[in-house]
Design an enzyme around this catalytic site. Structure first.
Site, PDB file in Angstrom:
ATOM      1  CE  LYS A   1     -10.844 -20.058 -22.579  1.00  0.00           C
ATOM      2  NZ  LYS A   1      -9.745 -19.077 -22.536  1.00  0.00           N
TER       3      LYS A   1
HETATM    4  C1  LIG Z   1     -12.020 -20.454 -17.003  1.00  0.00           C
HETATM    5  C2  LIG Z   1     -12.197 -19.202 -17.804  1.00  0.00           C
HETATM    6  N1  LIG Z   1     -13.296 -18.453 -17.601  1.00  0.00           N
HETATM    7  C3  LIG Z   1     -13.511 -17.336 -18.309  1.00  0.00           C
HETATM    8  C4  LIG Z   1     -12.610 -16.901 -19.261  1.00  0.00           C
HETATM    9  C5  LIG Z   1     -12.877 -15.625 -19.986  1.00  0.00           C
HETATM   10  O1  LIG Z   1     -13.016 -15.816 -21.355  1.00  0.00           O
HETATM   11  P1  LIG Z   1     -12.717 -14.629 -22.380  1.00  0.00           P
HETATM   12  O2  LIG Z   1     -11.244 -14.558 -22.592  1.00  0.00           O
HETATM   13  O3  LIG Z   1     -13.428 -15.060 -23.619  1.00  0.00           O
HETATM   14  O4  LIG Z   1     -13.301 -13.398 -21.799  1.00  0.00           O
HETATM   15  C6  LIG Z   1     -11.449 -17.641 -19.488  1.00  0.00           C
HETATM   16  C7  LIG Z   1     -10.447 -17.188 -20.465  1.00  0.00           C
HETATM   17  O5  LIG Z   1      -9.287 -17.533 -20.432  1.00  0.00           O
HETATM   18  C8  LIG Z   1     -11.236 -18.821 -18.731  1.00  0.00           C
HETATM   19  O6  LIG Z   1     -10.144 -19.563 -18.905  1.00  0.00           O
END
Ligand SMILES: Cc1ncc(COP(=O)(O)O)c(C=O)c1O
Length: 400
Positions: free
Chosen positions: A186
């Protein structure tokens, strides 16, 4: 969206401060921690940066979505409207709570089409969850007005769009709740982590308790805490929070680099007849983590993606054929494959995702290519890249 590209001495210093005390947990151990509270500090700084009253750190973006939904009281049988183009986490967080994901079409913003949202509302709908994919947003003004009219929660998934704004407000702060991910890929990362932001005091209190077993965090002695309601463990560790603190300081610099690189690439494609760009709602400003554009047809987009890859252009995504981000690739979710039994509400209320007509989403996603914006490119490298992208696509379109 790689904050990890700018990982260095600042992150190491923050982590070392935690390691020196040996207190890796965000709660308790007051004597040993030498007044170091990285998670608390990050929450304060993040709330300030996102211009909200409250921030709750958690262990991931998926945890943030789950905690946010739970904090808003979403539970068994409640319907949550989400887009067809997202990450599987949207679906997972809703299902985890026994709630029912209702998938609807996207438009050329690459996220929820307000008309599709309105058409999907039933007496069981409780929440609308736009997912701000690839650095830009849904038409939040239209969605907010739909939510207000129908008494629904507006929950923004801003995991991929930190730093973007709508009507001058940071994404994530516009709805009732906003969620962020700090996973390793991210815009800013802490390895694994996430955040829920809100201006709603009750939701904030619920999130605080829910992510830590329902503990009320009133008494200093953890063993003496009460539990107003059920919770789970979605806590972040002090080590992850420490990295996040250092990364947050870099966010504005990262956004500047992204904007520069994005603008150069966009300029290089802007005069090509047949190429158009993702629509950004009026008064929205992207975070420039991706440049997303459309080709005239699915076939041409597929060919352009192949030609770009063969020309040595990395980090170009054709989401339509990607198993992570588009419903077409989610056979396990379409078939509701689960290790154990799912709640009856989900089984009874779920759309038959194999039979649904998502041709409007297909028509958009089939034509979309997204280029990841990297931070490490020099200005001349981005210019060369833009030129090569332009030449590759022009050649293809001329042949067509
Ligand atoms: C749009 C979106 N929502 C939620 C998530 C979930 O995040 P995490 O990987 O920290 O659980 C991601 C991860 O790629 C994402 O791209």
């Amino acid at each position: 969206m790689p904050g990890f590209e700018l990982f260095g001495a600042e992150e190491r210093k923050q982590v070392n401060e935690v390691l020196e005390t040996g207190v890796l947990m965000r709660y308790g151990f007051e004597g040993a921690r030498n007044n170091r509270w990285k998670a608390k500090e990050f929450e304060k700084a993040f709330a300030q940066r996102m211009e909200v009253a409250h921030c709750q750190l958690v262990s991931s973006g998926t945890a943030a979505l789950t905690v946010a939904l739970a904090a808003a009281g979403i539970g068994a049988g409640d319907e949550v409207i989400m887009p067809t183009f997202t990450f599987v986490a949207s679906f997972e967080s809703i299902i985890t709570l026994g709630a029912v994901p209702i998938l609807v079409d996207i438009d050329d913003t690459l996220t929820l089409d307000p008309k599709a949202v309105e058409a999907a509302i039933t007496s069981k709908t409780k929440c609308v969850m736009p997912v701000h994919m690839c650095g830009s947003m849904a038409d939040l003004k239209a969605l907010k007005s739909i939510c207000q009219k129908n008494n629904l929660i507006l929950l923004e998934d801003a995991c991929q769009a930190i730093g973007a704004t709508f009507e001058g407000k940071p994404l994530g702060s516009y709805g009732d709740l906003g969620c962020f991910s700090f996973d390793y890929v991210k815009t800013i990362t802490c390895g694994e982590g996430g955040a829920v932001v809100t201006n709603n005091k009750t939701f904030a209190l619920h999130a605080d308790h829910y992510q830590d077993h329902g503990h009320d965090h009133i008494d200093k002695d953890r063993g003496a805490e009460n539990h107003p309601f059920l919770g789970y463990n979605y806590r972040i560790s002090e080590l992850n929070a420490a990295v996040g603190l250092a990364q947050l300081d870099k966010l504005n610099g990262i956004l500047k680099i992204q904007e520069r690189n994005y603008s150069i690439l966009r300029e290089a494609l802007s005069t090509i007849e047949g190429v158009s760009f993702r629509s950004v709602p009026e008064s929205g400003i992207e975070n420039y983590s991706f440049l997303s554009f459309f080709l005239p047809s699915k076939e041409l987009a597929e060919q352009a993606h192949k030609a770009m890859t063969e020309a040595g252009l990395d980090a170009c995504f054709y989401w339509f054929n990607n198993n992570w981000h588009y419903i077409k690739g989610w056979s396990h979710l379409r078939d509701l494959k689960s290790l154990g039994k799912l709640p009856a509400e989900i089984i009874n209320q779920m759309q038959d995702l194999n039979a649904m007509d998502f041709s409007k989403s297909d028509a958009v996603m089939g034509r979309t290519i997204s280029v990841l914006i990297k931070l490490g490119w020099t200005e001349s490298e981005v210019k060369e890249r833009g030129q090569l992208m332009g030449e590759t696509i022009t050649k293809l379109l001329e042949k067509a």
